[in-house]
Design a protein around this motif. Structure first.
Motif, mmCIF file in Angstrom:
data_model
loop_
_atom_site.group_PDB
_atom_site.id
_atom_site.type_symbol
_atom_site.label_atom_id
_atom_site.label_comp_id
_atom_site.label_asym_id
_atom_site.label_seq_id
_atom_site.Cartn_x
_atom_site.Cartn_y
_atom_site.Cartn_z
ATOM 1 N N LYS A 125 0.144 -9.326 1.134
ATOM 2 C CA LYS A 125 0.662 -7.966 1.041
ATOM 3 C C LYS A 125 -0.439 -7.012 0.577
ATOM 4 C CE LYS A 125 4.000 -6.433 -1.660
ATOM 5 N NZ LYS A 125 4.879 -6.930 -2.738
ATOM 6 N N ASP A 126 -1.227 -7.516 -0.382
ATOM 7 C CA ASP A 126 -2.319 -6.687 -0.900
ATOM 8 C C ASP A 126 -3.301 -6.295 0.194
ATOM 9 O OD1 ASP A 126 -1.191 -6.858 -3.336
ATOM 10 O OD2 ASP A 126 -2.621 -8.295 -4.170
ATOM 11 N N ILE A 127 -3.671 -7.283 1.015
ATOM 12 C CA ILE A 127 -4.618 -6.984 2.101
ATOM 13 C C ILE A 127 -4.030 -5.888 2.982
ATOM 14 C CG2 ILE A 127 -5.688 -7.874 4.219
ATOM 15 C CD1 ILE A 127 -5.932 -10.594 2.855
ATOM 16 N N MET A 128 -2.780 -6.070 3.384
ATOM 17 C CA MET A 128 -2.133 -5.113 4.280
ATOM 18 C C MET A 128 -2.037 -3.727 3.648
ATOM 19 S SD MET A 128 -1.445 -6.651 7.038
ATOM 20 C CE MET A 128 -0.811 -8.087 7.867
ATOM 21 N N GLU A 129 -1.586 -3.717 2.390
ATOM 22 C CA GLU A 129 -1.383 -2.406 1.753
ATOM 23 C C GLU A 129 -2.712 -1.689 1.505
ATOM 24 O OE1 GLU A 129 1.449 -0.797 1.380
ATOM 25 O OE2 GLU A 129 2.629 -2.458 2.168
ATOM 26 N N THR A 130 -3.785 -2.452 1.366
ATOM 27 C CA THR A 130 -5.092 -1.827 1.181
ATOM 28 C C THR A 130 -5.590 -1.247 2.498
ATOM 29 O OG1 THR A 130 -5.550 -3.502 -0.472
ATOM 30 C CG2 THR A 130 -7.412 -2.189 0.254
ATOM 31 N N VAL A 131 -5.489 -2.053 3.529
ATOM 32 C CA VAL A 131 -5.991 -1.587 4.834
ATOM 33 C C VAL A 131 -5.112 -0.476 5.401
ATOM 34 C CG1 VAL A 131 -6.567 -2.266 7.195
ATOM 35 C CG2 VAL A 131 -6.926 -3.879 5.329
ATOM 36 N N PHE A 132 -3.813 -0.662 5.254
ATOM 37 C CA PHE A 132 -2.899 0.307 5.868
ATOM 38 C C PHE A 132 -2.182 1.147 4.808
ATOM 39 C CE2 PHE A 132 -3.006 -3.428 8.736
ATOM 40 C CZ PHE A 132 -3.694 -2.830 9.775
ATOM 41 N N ALA A 133 -2.941 1.728 3.920
ATOM 42 C CA ALA A 133 -2.356 2.572 2.877
ATOM 43 C C ALA A 133 -1.498 3.652 3.537
ATOM 44 C CB ALA A 133 -3.458 3.207 2.047
ATOM 45 N N GLU A 134 -0.315 3.851 2.995
ATOM 46 C CA GLU A 134 0.621 4.793 3.609
ATOM 47 C C GLU A 134 0.122 6.231 3.490
ATOM 48 O OE1 GLU A 134 4.710 3.901 3.149
ATOM 49 O OE2 GLU A 134 4.914 5.152 4.949
ATOM 50 N N GLU A 135 0.116 6.928 4.634
ATOM 51 C CA GLU A 135 -0.303 8.333 4.623
ATOM 52 C C GLU A 135 0.736 9.176 3.873
ATOM 53 O OE1 GLU A 135 -0.713 9.468 8.846
ATOM 54 O OE2 GLU A 135 -0.795 7.307 9.183
ATOM 55 N N GLU A 136 0.272 10.197 3.208
ATOM 56 C CA GLU A 136 1.184 11.135 2.532
ATOM 57 C C GLU A 136 1.986 11.888 3.594
ATOM 58 O OE1 GLU A 136 1.890 12.408 -0.552
ATOM 59 O OE2 GLU A 136 0.740 10.907 -1.672
ATOM 60 N N ASP A 137 3.262 12.151 3.285
ATOM 61 C CA ASP A 137 4.070 12.908 4.242
ATOM 62 C C ASP A 137 4.062 14.386 3.895
ATOM 63 O OD1 ASP A 137 5.106 10.723 5.775
ATOM 64 O OD2 ASP A 137 6.291 10.202 4.006
ATOM 65 N N ASP A 138 4.036 15.180 4.944
ATOM 66 C CA ASP A 138 4.251 16.610 4.772
ATOM 67 C C ASP A 138 5.777 16.778 4.737
ATOM 68 O OD1 ASP A 138 3.946 19.333 4.770
ATOM 69 O OD2 ASP A 138 2.319 19.276 6.252
ATOM 70 N N GLU A 139 6.279 17.438 3.740
ATOM 71 C CA GLU A 139 7.731 17.594 3.572
ATOM 72 C C GLU A 139 8.421 18.014 4.870
ATOM 73 O OE1 GLU A 139 11.060 17.026 1.419
ATOM 74 O OE2 GLU A 139 9.043 16.701 0.611
ATOM 75 N N LYS A 140 7.754 18.883 5.620
ATOM 76 C CA LYS A 140 8.396 19.417 6.833
ATOM 77 C C LYS A 140 8.480 18.377 7.968
ATOM 78 C CE LYS A 140 4.282 21.701 8.899
ATOM 79 N NZ LYS A 140 3.625 20.453 9.187
ATOM 80 N N ASP A 141 7.731 17.295 7.836
ATOM 81 C CA ASP A 141 7.779 16.253 8.861
ATOM 82 C C ASP A 141 8.897 15.246 8.628
ATOM 83 O OD1 ASP A 141 5.598 17.310 10.181
ATOM 84 O OD2 ASP A 141 4.161 16.100 9.038
ATOM 85 N N LEU A 142 9.479 15.285 7.425
ATOM 86 C CA LEU A 142 10.517 14.308 7.102
ATOM 87 C C LEU A 142 11.819 14.642 7.814
ATOM 88 C CD1 LEU A 142 9.869 13.759 3.290
ATOM 89 C CD2 LEU A 142 9.300 12.227 5.187
#
Ligand code: GDP
Ligand code: MG
Length: 370
Positions: A59-76
């Protein structure tokens, strides 16, 4: 290497520590509650309870490589709830899922209903609800163990003629540990011996107090056999989902979970995935544990070819290098090359762990036979 105590493992399995100690003793494993288990022993025990343990490292490898991008409120945007049906064996989980699925088939889809992809979406007054349709609560527990919380609501099926049973309690514990909202479906109401009040009475002990008894727990009497109450149950799910204000960002690269997967003779590895966030597209390079590849084709839950799948949508995908494990998270990579590299680093890590742990697996018999 990763270790876990018997006590911690019991918590993960939704059992009492003392019960797990007893269960292990019956199998000839004398361990006290504070004994530590290595990863493989813990995983073997967990498997008996239909729970798949996963190493944090992956999980650590994945979460490091594919860190979640921040969302722009208007895109939610609002996303459909993901619902799992849990409960004691024979209380009607499969029947209920079938009744829900069939109650929602429009004429045009009639042919697609034979399609089984492990998850499906139904429309209730234009509002979609996604159901995980996997045997027992395997997927739910496996996914929770993998840290990928994928369900929003648990429908707890309790047979009105049988009441709260051991797996009912297990299901309650799992749902509570995962912070998932429980809606109770009191099933088999068509039976003359149905006693919904007894079910409500028994649930009090587990802090599930029915609304009509002054509590917060929604209890819907249903019959999967006659379809009585199914519409009300679906309305309640929609209501709870609305209160949760579930959101996701369809604009970003997809991530989600493998719901089930198998090897198809002609088509190769086939996986049913649930998109949790972002939008998954044909041609996307993805990785799920040691499996990677470019999505060659996607099919929706009605058997139709699709090019895209947004948040809370289940789809079947083709194009992976191998069969991933149910409960694995998947991620869309920058390129097929990156997807392959990540998968290879996970394969290498697994191999490394195997070598590291091998000496510990030498048994007394091995020692004395030398
Ligand atoms: P599961 O093990 O929880 O998936 O339970 P199933 O859906 O396989 O149902 C177990 C048995 O109960 C089957 O024989 C079903 O036909 C029966 N059953 C399920 N729902 C109902 C119901 O609403 N009424 C009655 N009378 N029988 C039901
Ligand atoms: Mg079943």
């Amino acid at each position: 290497p990763a270790t876990i105590s018997v006590k911690e493992l019991a918590e993960v399995l939704g059992k009492k520590g003392s019960d797990l100690v007893m269960a292990l003793m019956k199998k000839g494993q004398m361990l006290n509650i504070n004994a530590t288990l290595d990863f493989d022993s813990a995983a073997a025990i967990a498997e008996d309870y239909n729970v798949i343990l996963e190493k944090e490292e992956e999980k650590d490898i994945m979460e490091t490589v594919f860190a979640e991008e921040e969302d722009d409120e208007k895109d939610l945007q609002e996303r459909p709830p993901v619902v799992v049906v849990m409960g004691h064996v024979d209380h009607g989980k499969t029947s209920l899922l079938d009744a829900i699925r069939h109650s929602n088939v429009t004429k045009g889809e009639a042919g697609g209903i034979t399609q089984h992809i492990g998850a499906y979406t139904v429309q209730i007054d234009g509002k979609p609800i996604t159901f995980l349709d996997t045997p027992g609560h395997e997927a739910f527990t496996a996914m929770r163990m993998r840290g990928a919380q994928i369900t929003d609501i648990a429908v707890l099926v309790v047979a009105a003629d049988d009441g709260v049973m051991p797996q009912t309690v297990e299901a309650i514990n799992h749902a509570k540990a995962a912070g998932v909202e429980i809606i109770v479906a009191i099933n088999k109401m068509d039976k003359p011996s149905a006693n919904p009040d007894r079910v409500k009475q028994e649930l009090v002990e587990y802090e599930l107090l029915a609304e009509d008894w002054g509590g917060q727990t929604i209890c819907v009497p249903v019959s999967a056999a006659t379809k009585e109450g199914i519409d009300t149950l679906l309305e309640m799910i929609t209501l709870v989902a609305e209160m949760k204000e579930l959101k996701a960002n369809p604009k970003k690269k997809a991530r989600g979970a493998i719901v089930e997967a198998q090897l198809d003779k002609g088509r190769g590895p086939v996986a049913t995935v649930l998109v949790q966030n972002g939008t998954l597209q044909v041609g996307d390079p993805i990785v799920a544990g040691a499996a990677y590849g470019k999505i060659r084709a996607m099919t929706d839950d009605k058997g139709r070819r699709v090019k895209k799948a947004g948040p809370s949508t289940p789809v079947e995908i083709l194009g992976l290098s191998e069969v991933p494990s149910a409960g694995d998270s998947f991620y869309v990579a920058e390129s097929e090359k990156q997807a392959r590299q990540v998968a290879e680093s996970i394969i290498a890590k697994n191999r490394e762990n195997l070598i590291k742990e091998t000496p510990q697996k030498v048994s007394l018999d091995d020692l004395f036979s030398q």
